[in-house]
Enzyme design. Structure first.
Site, PDB file in Angstrom:
ATOM      1  N   TYR A  72       0.837  -1.210   0.000  1.00 38.78           N
ATOM      2  CA  TYR A  72       0.000   0.000   0.000  1.00 38.78           C
ATOM      3  C   TYR A  72       0.870   1.258   0.000  1.00 38.78           C
ATOM      4  CZ  TYR A  72      -3.903   3.088   0.955  1.00 38.78           C
ATOM      5  OH  TYR A  72      -4.842   4.064   0.850  1.00 38.78           O
ATOM      6  N   PHE A 124      -6.125  20.925 -24.432  1.00 35.29           N
ATOM      7  CA  PHE A 124      -6.845  19.683 -24.676  1.00 35.29           C
ATOM      8  C   PHE A 124      -8.213  19.767 -23.989  1.00 35.29           C
ATOM      9  CE2 PHE A 124      -7.681  15.120 -23.698  1.00 35.29           C
ATOM     10  CZ  PHE A 124      -7.763  14.683 -25.003  1.00 35.29           C
ATOM     11  N   ASP A 125      -9.214  18.993 -24.478  1.00 30.77           N
ATOM     12  CA  ASP A 125     -10.577  19.211 -23.960  1.00 30.77           C
ATOM     13  C   ASP A 125     -10.734  18.906 -22.460  1.00 30.77           C
ATOM     14  OD1 ASP A 125     -10.508  16.498 -24.416  1.00 30.77           O
ATOM     15  OD2 ASP A 125     -12.040  16.491 -25.969  1.00 30.77           O
ATOM     16  N   ASP A 215       1.576  20.153 -20.439  1.00 25.39           N
ATOM     17  CA  ASP A 215       0.689  19.008 -20.612  1.00 25.39           C
ATOM     18  C   ASP A 215       1.504  18.076 -21.511  1.00 25.39           C
ATOM     19  OD1 ASP A 215      -1.134  17.110 -21.360  1.00 25.39           O
ATOM     20  OD2 ASP A 215      -2.720  18.519 -21.899  1.00 25.39           O
ATOM     21  N   ALA A 217       1.590  14.793 -22.448  1.00 25.95           N
ATOM     22  CA  ALA A 217       1.141  13.480 -22.932  1.00 25.95           C
ATOM     23  C   ALA A 217       2.038  12.940 -24.056  1.00 25.95           C
ATOM     24  CB  ALA A 217      -0.308  13.567 -23.414  1.00 25.95           C
ATOM     25  N   LYS A 258      -0.238   7.772 -23.462  1.00 29.42           N
ATOM     26  CA  LYS A 258       0.392   8.139 -24.728  1.00 29.42           C
ATOM     27  C   LYS A 258       1.884   7.793 -24.652  1.00 29.42           C
ATOM     28  CE  LYS A 258      -3.599  10.514 -24.906  1.00 29.42           C
ATOM     29  NZ  LYS A 258      -4.197  11.418 -23.940  1.00 29.42           N
ATOM     30  N   HIS A 450     -21.495  13.336 -29.018  1.00 28.20           N
ATOM     31  CA  HIS A 450     -20.840  12.447 -29.983  1.00 28.20           C
ATOM     32  C   HIS A 450     -20.690  11.004 -29.496  1.00 28.20           C
ATOM     33  CE1 HIS A 450     -17.718  14.275 -27.517  1.00 28.20           C
ATOM     34  NE2 HIS A 450     -16.931  13.262 -27.785  1.00 28.20           N
TER      35      HIS A 450
HETATM   36  C1  PLP Z   1      -5.135  12.271 -23.479  1.00 27.14           C
HETATM   37  C2  PLP Z   1      -4.778  13.625 -23.100  1.00 27.14           C
HETATM   38  C3  PLP Z   1      -5.125  14.156 -21.854  1.00 27.14           C
HETATM   39  C4  PLP Z   1      -6.012  13.431 -20.864  1.00 27.14           C
HETATM   40  O1  PLP Z   1      -5.464  12.219 -20.488  1.00 27.14           O
HETATM   41  P1  PLP Z   1      -6.361  10.946 -20.114  1.00 27.14           P
HETATM   42  O2  PLP Z   1      -5.346   9.918 -19.741  1.00 27.14           O
HETATM   43  O3  PLP Z   1      -7.164  10.569 -21.312  1.00 27.14           O
HETATM   44  O4  PLP Z   1      -7.223  11.303 -18.954  1.00 27.14           O
HETATM   45  C5  PLP Z   1      -4.704  15.451 -21.555  1.00 27.14           C
HETATM   46  N1  PLP Z   1      -3.986  16.163 -22.433  1.00 27.14           N
HETATM   47  C6  PLP Z   1      -3.625  15.681 -23.651  1.00 27.14           C
HETATM   48  C7  PLP Z   1      -2.831  16.514 -24.585  1.00 27.14           C
HETATM   49  C8  PLP Z   1      -4.013  14.402 -24.030  1.00 27.14           C
HETATM   50  O5  PLP Z   1      -3.697  13.950 -25.239  1.00 27.14           O
END
Ligand code: PLP
Length: 458
Positions: A72, A124-125, A215, A217, A258, A450
């Site tokens: 843990y 990103f959204d 960010d 990813a 990613k 969507h």
């Molecule tokens: C995928 C993504 C996120 C969110 O990550 P999740 O693992 O899907 O929650 C944030 N920013 C970017 C640029 C992404 O491609």
């Protein structure tokens, strides 16, 4: 003679994917109300819905799964992951989370207050969602070149310094706690940000005392583009480039689905101890104890290995080359694609592909459905259905671009699959004049329609 590109790995384990007939797919997509999200994965031959969490792990990552320590608190797997994150980013403090948006949730709970303004390059959204959820405002400062799909620019993810400084000077600076640099810029089509731009943004932010969070990813893919396209970095390793890039910021959030080369996971890494301390409270509330944060030990171990594998030049060259290969092949066939080709996906331009289908009949969706019926390939509409209705007038919003995104999972499909996808699209393109009718919506959710929308063929 220049030898052709080939993958820097061989296959040790295979997963079968199911072939089907046009007649079967016509029936299945009708049952799915012409919504590709409603298909079962067994009804899809090549799945290009997303590159998020859909990649293949290596033998070394699977070996690490067996070594997972599920304690843990204070597990060995956590230590391995922490050491990797600190080594790669240079940030001292690390918190694991279950995915990228969870990292945003924890960090933004710490940093964003009502009325705050968070500039960035096409957030990103989920990032935008987490800012707006806290009644903050995300301001897009991406360079104008990003919005011209025919224009070549090596770094379409760049931030426009004038736009950024305008946000700094026109608002009380204490309302701007930080900016977000997304690498690569997903929303702009996987377009990279240059080191020169990151440096200049960093200098400007220092002048105004505004923090920078990445960010991250697809940070490794971004660093690959810097090495390939920015002269000053051509002799540096990807790891050196990544280290320098992170040095210009105060921290990062990352979706490990990613460039972490795993199927689930997220990362927060921070320079500042005070921010870290505050973030740990939210991490414990939302994600779990700070040495696992929603991840099992085996997954943290696999991520520690994946982070290093994603920085290998040969891996990145093969990854990006595969995506470029598909894009260039389509371009050769005359199929309209967004240019330059980004790092993780190819975008079909439906306005140019099927102008014969009225935009009121969702032409990008019609193209995505046709690609599925003809070849069993699942892409995703980035057009009117995704753009949703105006919250006030409830009218459809017609975005400038009607796209179908074909996202390529990492280390998953072969060169032959790319050939198959390109041929399928050429076939559809050659008979495009016959495409007349699109779809009409018979049911939709009030928001984020969507995912669940039901359509009927016209
Ligand atoms: C995928 C993504 C996120 C969110 O990550 P999740 O693992 O899907 O929650 C944030 N920013 C970017 C640029 C992404 O491609």
């Amino acid at each position: 003679m220049k030898l052709p590109y080939a993958e820097p790995y061989r296959i040790k384990m295979v997963e079968s994917i199911k072939k089907s007939t046009v007649a079967q797919r016509k029936k299945w997509i009708k049952e799915a109300n012409y919504n590709l999200f409603n298909l079962k994965s067994d009804q899809v031959y090549i799945d290009l819905l997303t590159d998020s969490g859909t990649g293949a792990m290596s033998d070394k990552q699977w070996a690490e799964v067996m070594l997972g320590d599920e304690s843990y608190a204070g597990s060995r797997s956590f230590e391995k992951l922490k050491n990797a994150v600190v080594d790669i980013t240079g940030y001292k403090y690390f918190i694991p989370t279950h995915q990228g948006r969870a990292a945003e949730n924890v960090l933004f709970s710490t940093l964003v207050k009502e009325g705050d303004i968070i500039p960035g390059n096409s957030h990103f959204d989920t990032t935008k969602g987490h800012i707006e959820f806290r009644k903050g405002k995300a301001v897009d400062c991406t360079i104008d070149a990003a919005f011209d799909t025919d224009l070549y620019h090596p770094f379409k993810g760049n931030i426009d310094l004038k736009k950024l400084e305008k946000v700094f000077t026109e608002n009380p600076i204490e309302k701007i706690p930080f900016i977000v640099i997304t690498v690569t810029c997903n929303t702009a089509g996987g377009q990279p940000v240059s080191m020169e731009n990151i440096k200049a943004v960093s200098a400007l932010c220092k002048q105004y005392k505004v923090a920078i969070y990445f960010d991250a990813a697809r940070y490794a893919e971004n660093c690959y583009f810097i090495k390939e396209r920015e002269d000053a970095y051509k002799n540096k390793t990807i790891k050196e480039i990544a280290y320098e890039m992170f040095s210009y910021g105060d921290g990062m959030t990352m979706s490990s689905k990613k460039d972490g080369l795993v199927n689930m996971g997220g990362i927060i890494a921070l320079k500042d101890k005070k921010v870290y301390r505050n973030a740990t409270t939210f991490a414990i509330m939302y994600e779990g104890f700070i040495t696992y944060g929603g991840m099992s030990g085996r997954d943290m171990g696999a991520l520690a290995v994946g982070l290093y594998e994603a920085l290998e030049y040969d891996y990145l060259a093969s990854r990006v080359t595969q995506v470029q290969y598909l894009g260039e092949k389509l371009d050769e066939f005359g199929v309209p694609v967004q240019k330059p080709i980004g790092g993780h996906a190819v975008y079909l331009d439906a306005n140019k592909f099927v102008p014969t289908i009225p935009k009121e009949e969702y032409r990008a969706q019609a193209l995505a459905v046709e690609l599925y019926i003809i070849a069993g390939i699942r892409g995703v509409e980035i057009g009117t259905i995704l753009a949703d209705r105006d919250p006030e007038t409830r009218e459809n919003r017609y975005p400038e671009l009607e796209l179908v995104r074909l996202a390529i999972p990492r280390r998953t499909y072969t060169h032959n699959h790319m050939e198959y996808i390109a041929s399928a699209l050429k076939t559809i393109y050659d008979s495009r004049a016959e495409a007349k009718n699109g779809y009409t919506i018979v049911w939709e959710a009030p928001i984020m329609r969507h995912f669940t929308v039901k359509l009927e063929k016209i």
